[in-house]
Motif scaffolding. Structure first.
Motif, PDB file in Angstrom:
ATOM      1  N   UNK A  84       4.454 -36.175  20.928  1.00 43.61           N
ATOM      2  CA  UNK A  84       3.798 -37.475  21.010  1.00 43.61           C
ATOM      3  C   UNK A  84       2.567 -37.450  21.913  1.00 43.61           C
ATOM      4  N   UNK A  85       2.354 -36.372  22.666  1.00 41.25           N
ATOM      5  CA  UNK A  85       1.171 -36.248  23.515  1.00 41.25           C
ATOM      6  C   UNK A  85       0.057 -35.435  22.854  1.00 41.25           C
ATOM      7  N   UNK A  86       0.285 -35.027  21.623  1.00 38.88           N
ATOM      8  CA  UNK A  86      -0.751 -34.243  20.941  1.00 38.88           C
ATOM      9  C   UNK A  86      -2.030 -35.047  20.745  1.00 38.88           C
ATOM     10  N   UNK A  87      -1.870 -36.310  20.361  1.00 39.47           N
ATOM     11  CA  UNK A  87      -3.061 -37.133  20.130  1.00 39.47           C
ATOM     12  C   UNK A  87      -3.899 -37.272  21.397  1.00 39.47           C
ATOM     13  N   UNK A  88      -3.229 -37.338  22.534  1.00 33.99           N
ATOM     14  CA  UNK A  88      -3.952 -37.460  23.807  1.00 33.99           C
ATOM     15  C   UNK A  88      -4.820 -36.229  24.060  1.00 33.99           C
ATOM     16  N   UNK A  89      -4.244 -35.057  23.875  1.00 36.43           N
ATOM     17  CA  UNK A  89      -5.008 -33.829  24.135  1.00 36.43           C
ATOM     18  C   UNK A  89      -6.016 -33.557  23.021  1.00 36.43           C
ATOM     19  N   UNK A  90      -5.736 -34.055  21.803  1.00 36.09           N
ATOM     20  CA  UNK A  90      -6.745 -33.939  20.740  1.00 36.09           C
ATOM     21  C   UNK A  90      -7.974 -34.768  21.085  1.00 36.09           C
ATOM     22  N   UNK A  91      -7.754 -36.002  21.572  1.00 32.33           N
ATOM     23  CA  UNK A  91      -8.879 -36.843  21.983  1.00 32.33           C
ATOM     24  C   UNK A  91      -9.618 -36.235  23.166  1.00 32.33           C
ATOM     25  N   UNK A  92      -8.882 -35.653  24.111  1.00 32.93           N
ATOM     26  CA  UNK A  92      -9.528 -35.015  25.258  1.00 32.93           C
ATOM     27  C   UNK A  92     -10.391 -33.840  24.815  1.00 32.93           C
ATOM     28  N   UNK A  93      -9.905 -33.081  23.817  1.00 38.94           N
ATOM     29  CA  UNK A  93     -10.718 -31.987  23.273  1.00 38.94           C
ATOM     30  C   UNK A  93     -11.983 -32.494  22.621  1.00 38.94           C
ATOM     31  N   UNK A  94     -11.894 -33.680  21.937  1.00 36.71           N
ATOM     32  CA  UNK A  94     -13.102 -34.273  21.369  1.00 36.71           C
ATOM     33  C   UNK A  94     -14.103 -34.678  22.430  1.00 36.71           C
ATOM     34  N   UNK A  95     -13.606 -35.177  23.572  1.00 34.35           N
ATOM     35  CA  UNK A  95     -14.507 -35.534  24.680  1.00 34.35           C
ATOM     36  C   UNK A  95     -15.202 -34.291  25.218  1.00 34.35           C
TER      37      UNK A  95
END
Length: 482
Positions: A84-95
């Motif tokens: 469930x924390x994958x989306x968080x780190x995916x967004x951080x990678x986009x940043x």
């Protein structure tokens, strides 16, 4: 992770003396179920009691989301346990990726401004800078175990991010205000050219004498050199004019006096007297005297010569003035050519607008305009915040489950490593003790063999001595008997 825990328990069991190698691993795995990890999440499967746990893994996909998460430095295997924390780190990678793209655009602007044109050569520093910023931001946001206890590294990362943001923001600010900067620089260059032309004209006046005096405030930068100047004949012309004026004054005085005498002569010579003897008329003696006086005045004052001399002087003055006019025109033309050459040299130096010149122009624009000053700093702060955003997003989001798992795994790995070091130390000490015992046994054996050899040698020597003594005694007895 299962292999990691299995090795950990195996090492602890070996240290505690409960077994080593595969036996300890078997005891550890016996009766336990091992999770079979898939690419989507942890799905537990049990192989049964009394059997070794086998973990099979399907390879993770190489989609865009996973590539973005790779920019954050996370472990996909560990992150799969908290999917469930994958989306968080995916967004951080986009940043992180967005920050590197902004940095690349900033370097592209900087490189093209430095080169003065758009060139493919600018791609080299742009790509290098993008990869450097991408890798640096990845290091800044990579999860670290025990992060709460490490305030110093956190502050250092924030400081690095701020400095990097300031470096990246400046070329972008220059790009945004490019039109105003170029107009300001163009006006400055025009003013500089006009000021240079004014100084060149002021510092190179038309010389009136052979002695040229440099005007105040003029140095060698503004003074031009000329082959010929109108001042070369100025002194001669001045002297001629002075002599001609004095001579003109003298001639005028003589002419006035001579006209007065001639007037007297004409008045007196109009009168005629009659001679009684002849009955003829003749001029008076006073008329003759005045004529002689006029002639003497012309002779003594050289009026004719002075008039001829004055005519020659005036002719010479006219010639010199004509030469001066030509020379002045040539001088003005030469000065104009010299000024244009000097201005062309100055224009040649004013090539493309450089980065430092743009920064100086932007500072000058902001100094005299409070609204522009606030706008410039708002844009700068915007880009700085965008560049610091990966670190802010990472450390303002707080500690996540992944961070706690990473901390636990790291601490466990440290403990396992410590136990492995202790185990290796014990093994090394045991090997040393065994080697020491073997050496001591070898020494004792060698010593015993040496002592036995010594005793054998001593016994043999004693036997030989006794045999020699007995033989000597027998010989003495035989001699006595005889």
């Amino acid at each position: 992770m299962t292999d990691f825990l299995t090795n950990h328990v195996t090492a602890l069991g070996t240290v505690d003396g409960r077994g080593t190698g595969d036996d300890a691993a078997a005891r550890t795995a016996n009766g336990r179920a091992t999770a079979r990890t898939t690419g989507d999440g942890p799905a537990a499967r049990t192989t049964g009691d009394g059997a070794l746990a086998r973990t099979t893994r399907r390879p993770f996909g190489f989609g865009a989301a996973r590539r973005l998460r790779a920019l954050t430095g996370v472990d996909e295997e560990l992150l799969a346990r908290v999917r469930y924390e994958r989306s968080k780190y995916t967004a951080l990678g986009g940043v992180v990726l967005g920050t590197s793209v902004i940095a690349a655009f900033s370097m592209w602007n900087f490189a093209t401004e430095a080169l003065g044109r758009v060139s493919l050569v600018a791609l080299v520093p742009t790509v290098i800078w993008m990869l450097f910023v991408l890798n640096l931001d990845r290091w800044l946001v990579t999860p670290q175990p025990n992060a709460r206890r490490r305030v110093g590294p956190l502050l250092m990362r924030l400081l690095i991010a701020l400095m990097l943001g300031a470096v990246i923001a400046e070329p972008l600010v220059l790009r945004i205000f490019q039109t105003a900067i170029e107009e300001h620089v163009a006006d400055e260059r025009t003013d500089a050219i006009d000021q240079l032309r004014t100084n060149l004209v002021r510092c190179n006046p038309v010389p009136s004498t052979t002695r040229t005096v440099t005007p105040e405030g003029c140095d060698r930068t503004y003074v031009l050199s000329f082959d010929k100047t109108p001042g070369e004949r100025a002194e001669e012309l001045t002297a001629l004019r002075s002599d001609a004026a004095a001579l003109q004054k003298r001639v005028d005085g003589d002419t006035t006096r001579l006209e007065a005498i001639d007037s007297e002569v004409r008045n007196e010579c109009r009168r005629l007297i009659r001679i009684a003897a002849t009955g003829l008329y003749q001029r008076t003696s006073e008329c003759l005297r005045l004529r002689d006086k006029a002639q003497d005045y012309r002779t003594t004052h050289r009026t004719d010569e002075n008039e001829e001399r004055l005519a020659r002087m005036n002719s010479r003055i006219s010639e010199i003035e004509a030469e001066q006019t030509v020379s002045r025109g040539a001088f003005l033309e030469a000065r104009a050519d010299g000024i244009e050459r000097r201005l062309d040299e100055e224009r040649a130096k004013q090539k493309e607008i450089g980065v430092l010149e743009r920064m100086r122009a932007l500072d000058q624009l902001a100094t005299g305009n409070p609204v522009l000053f606030v706008g410039i700093w708002l844009v700068r702060l915007l880009f700085v915040i965008l560049d610091v955003l990966p670190v802010l997003v990472k450390y303002l989001s707080g500690e996540s489950a992944y961070d706690r798992m990473l901390t636990s795994a790291s601490n466990s790995a440290v403990k396992v490593h410590d136990e492995e070091v202790r185990l290796a130390e014990r093994r090394a000490l045991a090997d040393l003790e065994i080697a020491q015992d073997a050496i001591e046994q070898k020494v004792r054996r060698h010593r015993a063999e040496s002592e036995a050899t010594f005793r054998e040698h001593t016994a043999a020597m004693n036997i030989r001595v006794r045999q020699a003594v007995n033989a000597l005694e027998d010989k003495i007895r035989r001699s006595s008997t005889v």
